[in-house]
Design a protein around this motif. Structure first.
Motif, PDB file in Angstrom:
ATOM      1  N   ILE C  48       0.815  -1.211   0.000  1.00  0.00           N
ATOM      2  CA  ILE C  48       0.000   0.000   0.000  1.00  0.00           C
ATOM      3  C   ILE C  48       0.852   1.266   0.000  1.00  0.00           C
ATOM      4  CG2 ILE C  48      -1.810   1.234   1.268  1.00  0.00           C
ATOM      5  CD1 ILE C  48      -2.706  -1.371   2.394  1.00  0.00           C
ATOM      6  N   THR C  49       2.056   1.193   0.578  1.00  0.00           N
ATOM      7  CA  THR C  49       2.970   2.335   0.493  1.00  0.00           C
ATOM      8  C   THR C  49       4.249   1.825  -0.146  1.00  0.00           C
ATOM      9  OG1 THR C  49       3.970   1.906   2.622  1.00  0.00           O
ATOM     10  CG2 THR C  49       2.050   3.334   2.596  1.00  0.00           C
ATOM     11  N   GLY C  50       5.127   2.747  -0.478  1.00  0.00           N
ATOM     12  CA  GLY C  50       6.376   2.300  -1.091  1.00  0.00           C
ATOM     13  C   GLY C  50       6.358   2.549  -2.586  1.00  0.00           C
ATOM     14  N   ALA C  53       3.161   1.824  -4.480  1.00  0.00           N
ATOM     15  CA  ALA C  53       1.990   2.185  -3.684  1.00  0.00           C
ATOM     16  C   ALA C  53       0.756   2.342  -4.541  1.00  0.00           C
ATOM     17  CB  ALA C  53       2.264   3.496  -2.965  1.00  0.00           C
ATOM     18  N   VAL C  57      -2.579   0.052  -3.487  1.00  0.00           N
ATOM     19  CA  VAL C  57      -3.857   0.522  -2.953  1.00  0.00           C
ATOM     20  C   VAL C  57      -5.008  -0.120  -3.731  1.00  0.00           C
ATOM     21  CG1 VAL C  57      -5.327   2.528  -2.686  1.00  0.00           C
ATOM     22  CG2 VAL C  57      -2.932   2.685  -2.106  1.00  0.00           C
ATOM     23  N   HIS C  60      -5.377  -3.826  -2.824  1.00  0.00           N
ATOM     24  CA  HIS C  60      -5.937  -3.931  -1.479  1.00  0.00           C
ATOM     25  C   HIS C  60      -7.441  -3.697  -1.527  1.00  0.00           C
ATOM     26  CE1 HIS C  60      -6.211  -3.144   2.829  1.00  0.00           C
ATOM     27  NE2 HIS C  60      -6.557  -1.905   2.619  1.00  0.00           N
ATOM     28  N   GLU C  87      -2.649  -6.065   5.336  1.00  0.00           N
ATOM     29  CA  GLU C  87      -1.754  -5.117   5.996  1.00  0.00           C
ATOM     30  C   GLU C  87      -0.626  -4.734   5.073  1.00  0.00           C
ATOM     31  OE1 GLU C  87      -1.710  -6.507  10.502  1.00  0.00           O
ATOM     32  OE2 GLU C  87       0.157  -5.606   9.801  1.00  0.00           O
ATOM     33  N   ASP C  88      -0.232  -3.494   5.156  1.00  0.00           N
ATOM     34  CA  ASP C  88       0.762  -2.939   4.257  1.00  0.00           C
ATOM     35  C   ASP C  88       2.109  -3.669   4.336  1.00  0.00           C
ATOM     36  OD1 ASP C  88       2.447   0.257   4.058  1.00  0.00           O
ATOM     37  OD2 ASP C  88       2.083  -1.268   2.539  1.00  0.00           O
ATOM     38  N   ALA C  90       4.648  -2.321   2.287  1.00  0.00           N
ATOM     39  CA  ALA C  90       5.565  -1.270   1.819  1.00  0.00           C
ATOM     40  C   ALA C  90       6.520  -1.780   0.743  1.00  0.00           C
ATOM     41  CB  ALA C  90       6.363  -0.690   2.985  1.00  0.00           C
ATOM     42  N   LYS C  92       8.385  -4.171   0.843  1.00  0.00           N
ATOM     43  CA  LYS C  92       9.654  -4.622   1.412  1.00  0.00           C
ATOM     44  C   LYS C  92       9.499  -6.079   1.812  1.00  0.00           C
ATOM     45  CE  LYS C  92      10.879  -0.491   3.793  1.00  0.00           C
ATOM     46  NZ  LYS C  92      10.526  -0.166   5.108  1.00  0.00           N
ATOM     47  N   GLN C  95       9.076  -6.894   5.545  1.00  0.00           N
ATOM     48  CA  GLN C  95       7.787  -6.484   6.094  1.00  0.00           C
ATOM     49  C   GLN C  95       6.688  -7.405   5.576  1.00  0.00           C
ATOM     50  OE1 GLN C  95       7.637  -2.316   6.327  1.00  0.00           O
ATOM     51  NE2 GLN C  95       5.443  -2.244   6.671  1.00  0.00           N
TER      52      GLN C  95
END
Lengths: 297, 346, 407
Positions: C48-50, C53, C57, C60, C87-88, C90, C92, C95
């Motif tokens: 969702i971010t990164g 992103a 989004v 998701h 859950e995000d 990013a 990575k 993560q």
């Protein structure tokens, strides 16, 4: 394309692009050098200043619809304010602390700014309005994108303006005095605290301008923040406290990056600045024009 | 309250845990750690494993930076060296108690090479040099396909001891935690020795140290080597833990994370290392839980969790540097001092 | 740095350690509410971010919204409601793995959606060992469409290599005459970007199409002028972009046009979203690419596309245009639901091997227009796609070929 033999025209083209792109690198390096000269700190958050400037401008110009000159003025004011706040709240309490503390402070600042921008504006790429004319220049068979040329011109103008300012204006001379010997300057009545704050403000504004230009040449996203790390090569090569060094080194690094991208491939291009850093640090740590530091007991 | 705490010999005075209270405390700690996996769910055990790995890596960095004053922005890259080394040897069938030291040694070798310029350049310049090394090493990880698997990464076989495979986090816990404990104690012990004292002298004023007869290059390289050894072992354990690794893991951000951990925890102290590592690992978890709570009213909150984590991270670093430069350790000591004469005097 | 007695440090380790142990043992993750009896958890770790992103989004939202829609209109799957937990990551790897472990530990979901090629390849071993979950992700890497070695993964589209091959076939078909068209490839230096390159080059060789330039950049590359200069010198007729979602494709194309290049730029699925195309501005003319789905504005004879459009309009009124990432997320939700339904209807529990078997029974399945042809998931991929081209009049991507089967 010339048949057989080495393609000189290609080399000329890549070199021209490289040297001209170096103008922007020199501009960002100017920001680093200003802060190092004025306050003895390598500001790892420089990329984030660039990013901040670009996002402020985008908000003012695109989201609020203000005319370009007004948006620019507002952006510079906002960044100046932010820089002054940062200097006052973060750097001043840490003056005199060991190097690692100040270094980590700027790194922490970079992280906080980066996350802040990402949280407020979101991680998407935005289109910035094209601020520089895009029409390419075609001297002979070479083609140079318009933005590359104009960014160089802009960088040259800004750097020249700063150099003149430091040389001839009262405040500029006061800043140079405070940078080279704060104690004597203080004794002579110069408000050293004010000049240090001014240093950060100027560096912030330089960064903002550079950020706006880079964003309009590519696109606006939080990734802009990491772009300044490559400029470390420029300041190490040129000398941490030398503006002339920043200029010369900017051109050299720009050239090196362009030629490696052209002849060795895009992946190598990314590590060229760091390879340069290591080589310089091993042979001539203070760079081309930096002042040699003498440590005393 | 301190009572009956007297030392009858120099040897006793120099001991790592001189008082009986300390020793009992240590036994209780060991028991708590040993029983922990049986009381917690799989996710918490995994978290505990990560804390263990972070402790080892942060301890290495603390030895280099906190005790010897050599700033390193490339710690993550040394972890990567250790990880890939362990993966390579593990794929060829060596058991983990061979690959872990090997990983540490390889990382130490690279660390020594990286530390060579440290005689000529100090402070900020050394930091920038290690930054450059970080990027260069990651480049090597990405490009050296035959050894590191390039961008695809490596798969690490399960750590196994005489056929008993460490299949899940529960079992990895019993590998990671003892190794972490061992290395932390070793690190603490280092500073009872001559080498450790030389490190501290170098940090305080290296020119004076040289005048006193400490060969700078020798000891600086030793600091790099030892710090990188720890990073290598941590990286190897990381590989065994995730069972796969890509170069994208070993970023500058990770190096900064460890620097933040030791600064927040307390430079120059093993307890500070532990405090910092635990704190920095728990903060994102707490944030995540907090955001999950808030998400009931503001559904978009989960989307900004990652940036908010970055902001909090940065604020923590800046906050600690400005307000509590000696870190959590100092807070801890303040609390402890309060209890020295309790209940006779607060 | 510390001036107090250093040797007493460790005495406090004991208190700290014991305290931590107790606290950690008693603390439970705040949202570890176990799935209420009968709920089916759909886990996800979208980026969702990164750097991706923009895509994350959409993924998701698409997957989550499908679960809501399914619960509302069909009462879930086989009478059990779907619960989406995303859950995000990013983008990575660590993560993503952490989110994966967390959701697996707390909920043991029967299905999970990851965030990238890197994650999918890294988690494959663990997923196989666990044997409880069927996974998917935005990755269409060729290695992952392997029912034997990667049993619990499927992709909702053809592999990247297959997409590249579709493009090359198109180039081959539309270029008649003695002059073979020259092709350049621009890709990102990520697992995502590098995956199909070898296959594409091999196919080009078979079709006798010369690859005159190969350019690699960082995924979010900022300055591309040197690369464009290099591209210009190579004089390709077609430029295939792969491994990007948005940047730096628009900048590349703008600079290419300004440099007077007439090459046709082409992309693969993730760079085909209208947002990317719009960012190119007038330079979008000539943009083509391969995509396995319909665009959300193409609802003729496509009931599911209409459903998606209606649902998004209702649930997310400020989303003017439904991106292809949303469509993808929705489709993945459909496949997850279908697999679970088939397994449960056969009276079998939701385990990896059972769901794999159910997945492989999906043959000639009608997705209601999301994919053009009937779907066949025996090979753990949807092996079909279509070429789209930018239409300067409608300013939309329109089909430029029929639906093509790739495998």
């Amino acid at each position: 394309m010339s048949g057989g033999g080495f393609d000189w025209i290609a080399l000329a083209e890549y070199s021209a692009i490289g040297l001209l792109s170096g103008g922007l690198l020199a501009l960002v390096a100017l920001g680093f050098v200003l802060i190092y000269k004025g306050t003895g700190v390598i500001n790892f958050a420089m990329g984030e200043f660039m990013m901040l400037g670009a996002y402020f401008f985008y908000t003012a110009n695109v989201l609020w619809g203000l005319p370009t000159w007004l948006a620019l003025a507002l952006t510079l004011a906002a960044v100046a304010l932010a820089a002054a706040l940062i200097e006052r709240a973060l750097l001043r309490p840490l003056s005199g602390q060991p190097v690692i503390s100040v270094l980590m402070a700027t790194i922490g600042l970079a992280s906080a700014l980066h996350g802040g921008v990402d949280a407020v504006w979101g991680g998407n790429n935005y289109e910035m309005p094209a601020l520089l004319p895009r029409k390419p220049f075609t001297p002979g068979e070479i083609l140079i994108p318009g933005q590359v040329v104009w960014s160089f011109v802009l960088a040259a103008v800004v750097i020249t303006a700063f150099t003149l300012y430091f040389r001839f204006s009262k405040t500029g001379i006061a800043m140079r005095a405070a940078a080279s010997d704060p104690l004597t300057a203080y004794v002579l009545g110069i408000d050293v605290r004010r000049t240090q704050a001014l240093t950060w403000i100027f560096a912030g504004m330089v960064g903002a301008v550079a950020g706006i230009v880079v964003a309009s040449m590519t696109s606006l996203s939080p990734a802009l923040g990491g772009a300044a790390l490559g400029v470390l090569a420029v300041i190490i090569l040129g000398g941490l406290d030398s503006i002339a060094g920043a200029i010369v080194a900017g051109l050299i690094v720009g050239l090196a990056e362009s030629l490696t991208a052209a002849y060795l491939g895009g992946k190598v291009r990314d590590i060229v600045p760091y390879a340069i850093v290591l080589v310089i640090l091993l042979i001539r740590p203070y760079g081309l024009f930096g002042t040699r530091q003498i440590e005393r007991l | 309250m301190r009572i009956g705490d007297f030392r009858a010999s120099y040897r006793h005075d120099e001991a790592l845990w001189p008082t009986r209270v300390q020793r009992t405390g240590l036994v209780l700690l060991a028991l708590a750690l040993a029983l922990f996996p049986f009381t917690a769910n799989g996710y918490l055990v995994g978290l505990a494993c990560m804390v263990g790995i972070h402790c080892i890596a942060a301890a290495g960095l603390n030895i280099m930076t906190g005790y010897t004053g050599l700033i390193s922005l490339g710690h993550a890259a040394f972890m990567g060296v250790g990880c890939y080394t362990a993966a390579w040897f593990a794929q060829r069938g060596l058991p983990f108690f061979v690959t872990l030291p090997l990983a540490g040694l390889f990382a130490a070798a690279i660390g020594t090479v990286v530390g060579l310029p440290s005689l000529r350049i100090k402070g900020l310049y050394l930091a920038v040099a290690t930054l450059a090394t970080q990027f260069l090493l990651v480049y090597v990880f990405r490009e050296w396909d035959s050894v590191t698997g390039g961008v695809r990464g490596v798969n690490v076989p399960n750590a196994s001891l005489l056929g008993f495979e460490l299949l899940n986090d529960h079992r990895m816990y019993y590998l990671i935690v003892p190794v972490a404990a061992l290395m932390l104690v070793a690190g603490r012990n280092l500073f009872r020795t001559r080498v450790g004292r030389a490190f501290i002298a170098i940090r305080d004023k290296d020119i004076s140290a040289e005048v006193l007869g400490i060969e700078l290059l020798h000891y600086k390289l030793a600091a790099f080597a030892i710090g990188s050894f720890y990073a290598g072992v941590a990286g190897a354990l990381l590989g065994y833990f995730y069972r796969a690794m890509t170069p994208e893991y070993f970023t500058l951000q990770l190096s900064v994370f460890y620097l933040a951990a030791i600064i927040v925890g307390g430079l120059g102290s093993m307890l500070g290392t532990i405090l910092g590592a635990v704190f920095m690992t728990l903060v994102p978890e707490l944030l995540r839980a907090g955001v999950a709570l808030v998400a009931q009213w503001a559904p978009r909150a989960t989307e900004i969790l990652s940036p908010v984590q970055q902001v909090v991270f940065g604020l923590l670093i800046m906050g600690f540097l400005v307000f509590e430069p000696h870190g959590l350790l100092e807070i801890w000591r303040r609390v402890r001092r309060m209890f020295h004469l309790w209940p006779f005097r607060a | 740095m510390s001036t107090t007695d250093p040797r007493s440090d460790f005495s406090r380790r004991s208190l700290l350690g014991a305290g931590l142990g107790a606290a950690a043992a008693s603390a439970l993750p705040l949202h570890a509410a176990l799935a209420q009896g009968g709920e089916l958890v759909v886990g996800a770790a979208p980026p969702i971010t990164g750097v991706f992103a923009f895509a994350g989004v959409g993924l998701h939202q698409g997957l989550g919204d499908y679960c809501e829609w399914r619960n509302a209109t069909k009462g879930g799957v086989a009478g059990r409601k779907l619960r989406y937990i995303g859950e995000d990551s990013a983008y990575k790897m660590d993560q993503a793995m952490a989110v994966f472990k967390k959701i697996m530990g707390a909920h043991k979901p029967p299905v999970f959606y990851g965030d990238s090629t890197a994650w999918a390849k890294a988690a494959a071993k663990e997923v196989s060992q666990l044997g409880t979950t069927m996974t998917s992700s935005p990755s269409f890497a060729s290695d992952l469409a392997d029912p034997k070695n990667v049993p619990f993964y499927f992709m909702a589209g053809p592999t990247y290599t297959a997409m590249g091959e579709i493009l090359l076939e198109y180039i081959n078909r539309t270029s008649r005459g003695a002059n073979r068209p020259a092709v350049a490839i621009v890709y990102s230096d990520t697992e995502f970007g590098r995956d199909p390159i070898a296959g594409i080059k091999a196919k080009a060789q078979t079709l006798q199409i010369p690859v005159v330039q190969e350019i690699v950049t960082k995924p979010g590359a900022v300055d591309v002028s040197a690369e464009v200069a290099k591209l210009r010198r190579a004089r390709p007729d077609f430029v295939i972009f792969h491994g990007y979602v948005l940047a730096p494709i628009p900048e590349f194309i703008k600079q290419m046009r300004e440099a007077g290049m007439t090459a046709t730029p082409m992309g693969t699925i993730w760079s085909m979203d209208m947002t990317t195309v719009n960012a190119m501005g007038p330079a979008a003319q000539g943009w083509m690419g391969v995509m396995p789905y319909r665009y959300s504005y193409d609802t003729k004879d496509a009931p599911t596309m209409q459903v998606i459009k209606d649902y998004a309009a209702k649930a997310r009124p400020d989303m003017k245009y439904v991106p292809l990432f949303y469509t993808h997320g929705w489709l993945v939700g459909m496949i997850f639901a279908e697999v679970m339904e088939r397994t449960l209807k056969a009276g079998k529990p939701l385990t990896g091997p059972n769901m794999k078997a159910a997945l492989e029974t999906i043959k000639d399945w009608d997705t209601g227009g999301v994919t053009g042809l009937l779907v066949n998931l025996q090979g753990h991929q949807i092996a079909s796609g279509r070429i789209y081209a930018y239409n300067t009049d409608t300013k939309l991507m329109e089909p430029a070929s029929g639906w093509i089967r790739t495998a």
